[in-house]
Each structure stands twice: as C-alpha cells, then as structure tokens.
Design an enzyme around this catalytic site. Structure first.
Site, PDB file in Angstrom:
ATOM      1  N   ALA A   1       0.815  -1.224   0.000  1.00  0.00           N
ATOM      2  CA  ALA A   1       0.000   0.000   0.000  1.00  0.00           C
ATOM      3  C   ALA A   1       0.849   1.275   0.000  1.00  0.00           C
ATOM      4  O   ALA A   1       0.788   2.079  -0.935  1.00  0.00           O
ATOM      5  CB  ALA A   1      -0.960  -0.026   1.191  1.00  0.00           C
TER       6      ALA A   1
ATOM      7  N   ARG B   1       5.656  10.123 -11.011  1.00  0.00           N
ATOM      8  CA  ARG B   1       4.842  11.147 -11.681  1.00  0.00           C
ATOM      9  C   ARG B   1       5.384  12.545 -11.453  1.00  0.00           C
ATOM     10  O   ARG B   1       5.109  13.453 -12.232  1.00  0.00           O
ATOM     11  CB  ARG B   1       3.399  11.078 -11.191  1.00  0.00           C
ATOM     12  CG  ARG B   1       2.713   9.868 -11.780  1.00  0.00           C
ATOM     13  CD  ARG B   1       1.237   9.825 -11.539  1.00  0.00           C
ATOM     14  NE  ARG B   1       0.810   8.465 -11.809  1.00  0.00           N
ATOM     15  CZ  ARG B   1       0.372   7.620 -10.895  1.00  0.00           C
ATOM     16  NH1 ARG B   1       0.258   8.003  -9.649  1.00  0.00           N
ATOM     17  NH2 ARG B   1       0.031   6.404 -11.240  1.00  0.00           N
TER      18      ARG B   1
ATOM     19  N   SER C   1       2.187  -4.771  -4.423  1.00  0.00           N
ATOM     20  CA  SER C   1       0.894  -4.163  -4.739  1.00  0.00           C
ATOM     21  C   SER C   1      -0.244  -5.169  -4.842  1.00  0.00           C
ATOM     22  O   SER C   1      -0.960  -5.214  -5.827  1.00  0.00           O
ATOM     23  CB  SER C   1       1.019  -3.376  -6.052  1.00  0.00           C
ATOM     24  OG  SER C   1      -0.104  -2.537  -6.204  1.00  0.00           O
TER      25      SER C   1
ATOM     26  N   CYS D   1      -6.573  -5.959   1.756  1.00  0.00           N
ATOM     27  CA  CYS D   1      -7.931  -5.802   2.276  1.00  0.00           C
ATOM     28  C   CYS D   1      -8.897  -6.816   1.659  1.00  0.00           C
ATOM     29  O   CYS D   1      -9.969  -7.077   2.209  1.00  0.00           O
ATOM     30  CB  CYS D   1      -8.431  -4.382   2.023  1.00  0.00           C
ATOM     31  SG  CYS D   1      -7.253  -3.128   2.560  1.00  0.00           S
TER      32      CYS D   1
ATOM     33  N   TYR E   1     -31.064  14.017  -1.733  1.00  0.00           N
ATOM     34  CA  TYR E   1     -32.258  13.283  -1.304  1.00  0.00           C
ATOM     35  C   TYR E   1     -33.209  13.007  -2.456  1.00  0.00           C
ATOM     36  O   TYR E   1     -33.591  13.892  -3.211  1.00  0.00           O
ATOM     37  CB  TYR E   1     -33.024  14.066  -0.220  1.00  0.00           C
ATOM     38  CG  TYR E   1     -34.460  13.601  -0.095  1.00  0.00           C
ATOM     39  CD1 TYR E   1     -34.736  12.262   0.213  1.00  0.00           C
ATOM     40  CD2 TYR E   1     -35.525  14.469  -0.320  1.00  0.00           C
ATOM     41  CE1 TYR E   1     -36.049  11.821   0.278  1.00  0.00           C
ATOM     42  CE2 TYR E   1     -36.831  14.026  -0.246  1.00  0.00           C
ATOM     43  CZ  TYR E   1     -37.088  12.698   0.049  1.00  0.00           C
ATOM     44  OH  TYR E   1     -38.374  12.244   0.105  1.00  0.00           O
TER      45      TYR E   1
HETATM   46  P1  FAD Z   1       1.832  -3.335   3.758  1.00  0.00           P
HETATM   47  O1  FAD Z   1       0.760  -3.047   2.799  1.00  0.00           O
HETATM   48  O2  FAD Z   1       1.675  -4.477   4.678  1.00  0.00           O
HETATM   49  O3  FAD Z   1       3.180  -3.508   2.952  1.00  0.00           O
HETATM   50  C1  FAD Z   1       4.392  -3.728   3.616  1.00  0.00           C
HETATM   51  C2  FAD Z   1       5.266  -4.591   2.736  1.00  0.00           C
HETATM   52  O4  FAD Z   1       6.597  -4.413   3.130  1.00  0.00           O
HETATM   53  C3  FAD Z   1       4.964  -6.065   2.888  1.00  0.00           C
HETATM   54  O5  FAD Z   1       4.607  -6.627   1.649  1.00  0.00           O
HETATM   55  C4  FAD Z   1       6.261  -6.668   3.409  1.00  0.00           C
HETATM   56  O6  FAD Z   1       6.564  -7.911   2.831  1.00  0.00           O
HETATM   57  C5  FAD Z   1       7.280  -5.635   2.955  1.00  0.00           C
HETATM   58  N1  FAD Z   1       8.487  -5.597   3.795  1.00  0.00           N
HETATM   59  C6  FAD Z   1       8.543  -5.458   5.140  1.00  0.00           C
HETATM   60  N2  FAD Z   1       9.833  -5.430   5.541  1.00  0.00           N
HETATM   61  C7  FAD Z   1      10.584  -5.562   4.439  1.00  0.00           C
HETATM   62  C8  FAD Z   1      11.969  -5.591   4.235  1.00  0.00           C
HETATM   63  N3  FAD Z   1      12.843  -5.485   5.229  1.00  0.00           N
HETATM   64  N4  FAD Z   1      12.426  -5.733   2.966  1.00  0.00           N
HETATM   65  C9  FAD Z   1      11.549  -5.840   1.930  1.00  0.00           C
HETATM   66  N5  FAD Z   1      10.222  -5.804   2.073  1.00  0.00           N
HETATM   67  C10 FAD Z   1       9.739  -5.653   3.325  1.00  0.00           C
HETATM   68  N6  FAD Z   1      -7.235  -1.352   5.717  1.00  0.00           N
HETATM   69  C11 FAD Z   1      -8.336  -0.642   5.389  1.00  0.00           C
HETATM   70  O7  FAD Z   1      -8.269   0.583   5.379  1.00  0.00           O
HETATM   71  N7  FAD Z   1      -9.501  -1.270   5.042  1.00  0.00           N
HETATM   72  C12 FAD Z   1      -9.614  -2.618   5.012  1.00  0.00           C
HETATM   73  O8  FAD Z   1     -10.675  -3.158   4.678  1.00  0.00           O
HETATM   74  C13 FAD Z   1      -8.495  -3.391   5.371  1.00  0.00           C
HETATM   75  N8  FAD Z   1      -8.563  -4.734   5.378  1.00  0.00           N
HETATM   76  C14 FAD Z   1      -7.448  -5.457   5.689  1.00  0.00           C
HETATM   77  C15 FAD Z   1      -7.523  -6.837   5.678  1.00  0.00           C
HETATM   78  C16 FAD Z   1      -6.404  -7.585   5.973  1.00  0.00           C
HETATM   79  C17 FAD Z   1      -6.495  -9.066   5.975  1.00  0.00           C
HETATM   80  C18 FAD Z   1      -5.173  -6.938   6.266  1.00  0.00           C
HETATM   81  C19 FAD Z   1      -3.956  -7.729   6.566  1.00  0.00           C
HETATM   82  C20 FAD Z   1      -5.098  -5.569   6.293  1.00  0.00           C
HETATM   83  C21 FAD Z   1      -6.225  -4.815   6.001  1.00  0.00           C
HETATM   84  N9  FAD Z   1      -6.189  -3.416   6.029  1.00  0.00           N
HETATM   85  C22 FAD Z   1      -7.294  -2.694   5.713  1.00  0.00           C
HETATM   86  C23 FAD Z   1      -4.960  -2.702   6.455  1.00  0.00           C
HETATM   87  C24 FAD Z   1      -4.141  -2.276   5.273  1.00  0.00           C
HETATM   88  O9  FAD Z   1      -3.973  -3.351   4.409  1.00  0.00           O
HETATM   89  C25 FAD Z   1      -2.815  -1.761   5.777  1.00  0.00           C
HETATM   90  O10 FAD Z   1      -3.061  -0.674   6.623  1.00  0.00           O
HETATM   91  C26 FAD Z   1      -1.916  -1.310   4.651  1.00  0.00           C
HETATM   92  O11 FAD Z   1      -1.653  -2.359   3.769  1.00  0.00           O
HETATM   93  C27 FAD Z   1      -0.593  -0.778   5.222  1.00  0.00           C
HETATM   94  O12 FAD Z   1       0.256  -0.442   4.189  1.00  0.00           O
HETATM   95  P2  FAD Z   1       1.825  -0.520   4.374  1.00  0.00           P
HETATM   96  O13 FAD Z   1       2.424  -0.124   3.077  1.00  0.00           O
HETATM   97  O14 FAD Z   1       2.222   0.185   5.590  1.00  0.00           O
HETATM   98  O15 FAD Z   1       2.109  -2.054   4.672  1.00  0.00           O
END
Ligand code: FAD
Length: 553
Positions: free
Chosen positions: A14, A25, A42, A46, A431
């Site tokens: 995310a 961009r 990517s 969710c 509405y």
């Molecule tokens: P992530 O999207 O988790 O990405 C982090 C990435 O970093 C991971 O792929 C990991 O492998 C990688 N990484 C970590 N450390 C390293 C490293 N040292 N080297 C290389 N790569 C690394 N949010 C909502 O708002 N609505 C929802 O409905 C919702 N549903 C969800 C359902 C589930 C099952 C889950 C798990 C989460 C949900 N979320 C939801 C939360 C949302 O997905 C997260 O808040 C969001 O993805 C956070 O983004 P991020 O980039 O911080 O982390």
C-alpha cells in the site's frame, strides 16, 4: 529539469507502491527501486478475507498492479523476493538480500522510503506457530488459510474481534465451518462504543457464530504438532481444526530501530508532516509510522490502507522533488461488514475521548437509510460525539444494514473540516426517496445539538442513563401497544397525544426524563413540558435503542 536522484523504497504494497507511483509522476528522471520481501508487490491485503471466504474467487484479482505495470508504466525497478536487511543512514546505503540466492547487495540512495508495514501479533504460548494456527497479512497467509478451509477443516476458532477477526469469522462461517469467536474484552470492535458494538455481536450470534466475549486465549492443546483445542483463560477448551489469530498488529520497526531512527510515544516510526523520519533523506509511511490524529493532534498508530496510500503519495513526491503538500492528520475512519450488518466509525470513541481528557457529549439517533414510505427502508443507528464546551465534533459511529458508508463518510468529512455538531443541521445532502430522507439522521443529530445549544432542549446522552438525576420521573410517551411489545420498567406511561390532558400526573418540581421509541416524540413531549412550567426536562436521545443498549455499560 528535475534531478536524477536515486530513490529506494522498502515495501511494495500500500504505502510503498503509492510512493513509487507518485515519485515517478513528479520526477521522470529519478531512478526508483522498490524492494519487496514477498513474492508479490501491490496486492490487495484488504481483499484477503474475501478470497478465503470464496467471495473473491479469482486469486489473480488480488494482484492490483503487476510487475509489468511497475516496469512499463512507471519505469520502476521492482525486486520481489528481496529483503532489505540493514540501513546505513550516514553513507546512504541499504543492504538488500536476494532471498532466492541468499546473496547480499548494497544499494546507494539519495532518498530512502520505508514502508515495511506491521506484523500480526502472536501470543507467546506453545503452539502459536503450529501449522494450523494462522495469521492473515499477505497472500501467502491467505493461501494457507484457503487451503485449510478447502482441505476439510470443520471447526475454526478466531481469536480477536477486530475488523479482520470479524471478517474472517463471517467468511469461515459462510464456508460452512463452525466458528467460535473469542475476545478478551467485553465487546467486539473497539472502534465502536458498547451499545453499537452489541448490534454486531447480535448479528454474529444470529448467524450461528459462537461469540465469547470477556474470555481470553490462555493456550493451546496440541496433538501431533497441530492445535486440537484452544484453552480459554477460565480453563474451558474449544475444539478447533484451525485457529486464526486476529489480535492486531504491531509496526515493523526492525530496520528503523537498527538504523537508530526515532520511535515515537505511540510505538511507531516518528515522522514529520512530509513523512520524514529523524534521519536525513529517510522517509517512512504506512502501518509502521505514527500519524498525527486529527482530533487529539497527538501521535497515533492507524494501521489502515487509506492513510498508508496518502502518506505514500506525500513521501513519494517529497522524496522526488523536495516539495509537495504535507500529510493531513488522520481520523482512523474504518468500516466493516459482518453478514448483513455494516458498522463504521471515525474519530474518537467515548473511551478514547476520555483517555484524551476531552469532555464529551453524545447523541444517539436511530433512523433509516431512506424515506420510510419508500419500500425497503432499513434501520440504522448513528452516534455523534462532540466537545461538551465548544461543540466541535470528536467522533461518529454508524451501524445498520444499508447506507452506513454514506453517513460515515459525511461525518468523517465534517469532523475533518472542524465542524461543530450543530453544523450537521445545515448540510445540503442529496435526497430522493430511494436514497435518503429530506431530514437525514445526520440532520437530526444536528438538530438535537442545535436545540441544546439554543436552550430549547436538554437531552440525556446514552452514557447518562445509568446516572439519572435524583427524583427523576421517566415519562414514556409511546402508545400502549408499543409498551406492551417492548416494556420499559419504572416509567410513567402517558402517550404523547394525551400528555397535555394528563399533565397533573407529573410533578413539575421534579426532573422529567422523556422517552419514546426513537427520540422524536420524547423531544416533542419535552417541548410541551418545558413550555408548561416544568423546570428540569431531558430528552432521551436514541429512545429505546439507548434504553436497552446503554444501561449497564
Ligand atoms: P503493507 O501493505 O503491509 O506492505 C508492507 C510490505 O513491506 C509487505 O509486503 C512486506 O513484505 C514488505 N516488507 C517489510 N519489511 C521488508 C523488508 N525489510 N524488505 C523488503 N520488504 C519488506 N485497511 C483498510 O483501510 N480497510 C480494510 O478493509 C483493510 N482490510 C485489511 C484486511 C487484511 C487481511 C489486512 C492484513 C489488512 C487490512 N487493512 C485494511 C490494512 C491495510 O492493508 C494496511 O493498513 C496497509 O496495507 C498498510 O500499508 P503498508 O504499506 O504500511 O504495509
């Protein structure tokens, strides 16, 4: 021309993917590299519960932006299966390990963006890592859980009743498993106040999920390396073929801590409004960081996708250009569907407002998603919390079957823009009968706040029902058939239409609390009494919803 700076991003979901896209961009000449430990960048975290539950049948649909898109559209080098293992902030280097070959490589960067996300919590008890104990964070986890479900698991225990736990409880039940949901706290969904959370737990029970509130996980009973039973903290066991731990997440701080980046008081990486960490040239976004909360203005962990992608956009542009707009404070607006019920919240709950030391006033408004004369109207309950002194909106919650998202987003927008509760009365909302009502529940909340502000009415907030004023007379103005169907003990029954003729049955020197089904007739009664010499009259907002739901909390 913008500079050909080297931007390295750790984490490609995310926050990281948003940062990469925005960086490109705004700087066509940057060299952008995304390092992702997992096999996919990517992907739609969710959507994972819905894949497990079979609502999303095509796994490929979870892969939002494929590697070709990173390469062809964005000219971004994506390295999946690579883990960033150490940052050298002084020399602007990052050590990256190819998880396939085990070989390390050092990358140089001008700007580094950390988007490592968070890790699901696992309790430190034997068996927590057994093969049939799952957490759900990425596609790999989802595949494991999916395989266990299709492989014939019959009984599931879901530990933790946050939104991921609830989504999974529904999905597993829909797949035909017997599901027990275990939550240590006395309610589901901490983002709701108890009286609204009970609507969600009632729905789970109605749909056959065994909901055990106030009961924590103590341990596991294992057989052949697999968990066979979950032991609750009062000693009872619940048999399980699979267990899902949905206990929440903790920011992934390993890289940041090792590199000496400042960690804030809420436990996330400390960042400024451009998502810059304490080390020069290093940004951080997403679940790993602390955001500024829009209401408390303090630091807060908000592990949600919306803030992560917005922060990624801010960091991506700033890393690429040293300019761009700052990150706006966040409210933590969230929504979840649990079978037929939808529940959402934004801003602070009652408990959070109290923790923040904010004097809070509450309004509960039962209503409908659209005009009741148009077929198919379904009930919803809206709750608004605002500052007792200045009227500023602090939070809102909505629970119902339809139209929850619309109200929640309107309320989130109003809170975000600093509106007062009485401003809600003035909103010019769309509405037509299939969509809403000329007087939406949002307006009604505004009317109530406005009436109180102008001294026309004083209402009894849901949390005040447990501490009624001394000598209070509770006047129930519902009709006899309504009372028979839904009794309210200890009240004086005078239907609204008879009130003017039966005023002598009430003592005008003692406080009167008016009560009806939803709050409207109680308000009408209050206005009659106030204008006829009753000095202390209070209207129960939320009517019988508040009466049943709030007392005892
Ligand atoms: P992530 O999207 O988790 O990405 C982090 C990435 O970093 C991971 O792929 C990991 O492998 C990688 N990484 C970590 N450390 C390293 C490293 N040292 N080297 C290389 N790569 C690394 N949010 C909502 O708002 N609505 C929802 O409905 C919702 N549903 C969800 C359902 C589930 C099952 C889950 C798990 C989460 C949900 N979320 C939801 C939360 C949302 O997905 C997260 O808040 C969001 O993805 C956070 O983004 P991020 O980039 O911080 O982390």
């Amino acid at each position: 021309m913008t500079s050909p700076r080297r931007i390295v991003i750790v984490g490609g979901v995310a926050g990281g993917a948003s940062a990469a896209a925005r960086a490109r961009r705004t700087n066509e000449h940057a060299r952008i590299t995304v390092i992702e430990r997992g096999a996919h960048a990517s992907f739609a975290n969710c959507g994972l519960p819905y894949y497990v539950g079979g609502e999303i049948t095509d796994r490929e649909r979870l892969l939002v932006a494929r590697p070709e898109r990173f390469r062809d559209w964005l000219d971004v080098e994506l390295r999946t299966g690579h883990e960033a293992i150490a940052i050298d902030p002084r020399n602007r280097r990052l050590v990256v390990r190819d998880l396939g070959t085990g070989r390390d490589e050092t990358l140089e960067w001008d700007r580094l963006i950390l988007a490592p996300g968070a890790r699901p919590l696992r309790p430190p008890v034997p068996g927590a890592h057994a093969p049939n104990v799952f957490t759900l964070r990425d596609l790999h986890d989802a595949d494991g859980l999916h395989a266990a479900v299709t492989g014939g698991a019959r009984r599931a225990v879901v530990v933790g009743a946050g939104y991921i736990g609830l989504e999974l409880a529904e999905m597993l039940a829909r797949r035909g498993l017997g599901v027990t949901l275990v939550e240590r706290l006395p309610q589901v969904l901490q983002s709701l106040d108890p009286e609204l959370a009970s609507v969600v737990s009632d729905e789970l029970r109605r749909r056959g999920v065994c909901v055990r509130l106030g009961q924590g996980l103590a341990g596991f009973e294992l057989e052949g390396g697999l968990v066979r039973s979950v032991t609750m903290d009062h000693g009872e066991g619940v048999d399980a073929d699979l267990v899902v731990l949905a206990l929440g997440v903790r920011p992934d701080l390993r890289l940041a801590e090792d590199a000496g980046l400042a960690i804030g008081p809420a436990g996330g990486i400390r960042v400024d409004e451009y998502m810059r960490t304490s080390a020069e040239g290093i940004y951080a976004v997403g679940d790993a960081v602390e955001y500024t909360h829009a209401v408390t203005t303090g630091p807060a962990l908000v592990p949600l996708a919306g803030p992560a992608t917005r922060a990624g956009r801010v960091a991506g542009e700033h890393a690429a250009t040293d300019a761009g707009p700052p990150m706006a404070p966040v409210l933590g607006t969230s929504i979840v569907r649990v079978f037929g019920v939808v529940a959402g919240s934004t801003g602070l709950t009652r408990r959070q407002a109290a923790t923040a030391g904010l004097p809070v006033r509450e309004l509960l408004v039962p209503g409908h998603d659209h005009a009741t004369y148009y077929p198919g109207a379904s009930p919803l309950v809206l709750k608004v919390l605002y500052h007792q002194e200045d009227g500023r909106l602090l939070g809102a919650q909505v629970v119902g079957r339809n139209g929850v998202d619309k109200r929640l987003d309107v309320l989130a927008t109003a809170i975000g823009l600093g509106a007062r509760a009485d401003h809600l009365a003035t909103l010019d909302l769309a509405y037509a009968p299939p969509f809403g009502a000329a007087r939406d529940p949002i307006h009604v909340a505004g009317f109530l706040a406005e009436n109180e502000r102008r001294g026309l009415d004083r209402f009894l907030a849901p949390n005040e029902l447990d501490a009624l004023p001394a000598g209070a007379q509770i006047l129930d103005v519902r009709n006899a058939d309504e009372r028979a169907a839904d009794p309210a003990d200890g009240t004086i029954a005078i239907p609204l239409g008879e009130l003017r003729a039966r005023l002598a049955e009430l003592d005008p020197t003692r406080p009167v609390i008016t009560l009806c089904k939803g709050g409207q007739r109680a308000y009408f009664a209050s206005r009659i009494l106030r204008q006829r010499g009753f000095a202390d009259v209070r209207t129960t907002t939320g009517g019988m919803v508040a009466w049943h739901g709030c007392r005892g909390h």
